[in-house]
Design a protein around this motif. Sequence first.
Motif, PDB file in Angstrom:
ATOM      1  N   HIS A  89       0.824  -1.210   0.000  1.00  0.00           N
ATOM      2  CA  HIS A  89       0.000   0.000   0.000  1.00  0.00           C
ATOM      3  C   HIS A  89       0.856   1.257   0.000  1.00  0.00           C
ATOM      4  N   TRP A  91       0.258   4.234   1.223  1.00  0.00           N
ATOM      5  CA  TRP A  91       0.310   4.924   2.510  1.00  0.00           C
ATOM      6  C   TRP A  91       1.391   4.306   3.396  1.00  0.00           C
ATOM      7  N   VAL A 148      -5.763   8.706   6.947  1.00  0.00           N
ATOM      8  CA  VAL A 148      -6.472   9.127   5.739  1.00  0.00           C
ATOM      9  C   VAL A 148      -6.093   8.246   4.550  1.00  0.00           C
ATOM     10  N   GLY A 149      -4.782   8.001   4.376  1.00  0.00           N
ATOM     11  CA  GLY A 149      -4.336   7.181   3.257  1.00  0.00           C
ATOM     12  C   GLY A 149      -4.896   5.768   3.309  1.00  0.00           C
ATOM     13  N   ALA A 151      -7.676   4.890   4.655  1.00  0.00           N
ATOM     14  CA  ALA A 151      -9.118   4.938   4.378  1.00  0.00           C
ATOM     15  C   ALA A 151      -9.406   4.883   2.876  1.00  0.00           C
ATOM     16  N   TYR A 152      -8.461   5.361   2.070  1.00  0.00           N
ATOM     17  CA  TYR A 152      -8.653   5.378   0.626  1.00  0.00           C
ATOM     18  C   TYR A 152      -8.076   4.158  -0.087  1.00  0.00           C
ATOM     19  N   SER A 153      -7.415   3.276   0.662  1.00  0.00           N
ATOM     20  CA  SER A 153      -6.825   2.116  -0.026  1.00  0.00           C
ATOM     21  C   SER A 153      -7.704   0.885   0.060  1.00  0.00           C
TER      22      SER A 153
END
Length: 153
Positions: A89, A91, A148-149, A151-153
């Motif tokens: 990932h 992030w 935050v990162g 949450a988007y992966s």
Amino acid sequence: MIDALNWALAMTYAWLKAGHIIFVIFWIAGLFMLPRFYVYHQEAPEGSDEEKRWIERERKLRRIILTPAIGLVWLFGLALAYVTSAWAHGWFQGKLVLVLALSAYQGWLVGYGKRLAAGGPRIDGRTLRLMNEIPGIAVIFIVTLVVVGRAYS
């Protein structure tokens, strides 16, 4: 059987995460303190008892807090990455780069402290005060990447 395995994995994750967070707090606290100790050390008269006390405080901070904390941060962090398969990932990769940079920063601080204790060249107090902000800025980016990162992966 699967429920027991899932429970064991969940508990392992929870304990790894708790350990990681606890030792990150200790590590960052130490990284905030050490440059400030160096400022006070440099303000003490050379060769004085006060300077000797600052040298001892710096040594204890490195030995009792910073060295164990960084080791445990890495241990728990790598275990978490393994358990969660975070390696691929973006992030996580960003976080890893920042943690490597903070680790190098600690290495530089430790080396500077040893040179300072030996009477080596000094960095001015203003620069050390500015360097004191590095861990805080890194934490802002790391926490943002993770929360935050992720949450988007």
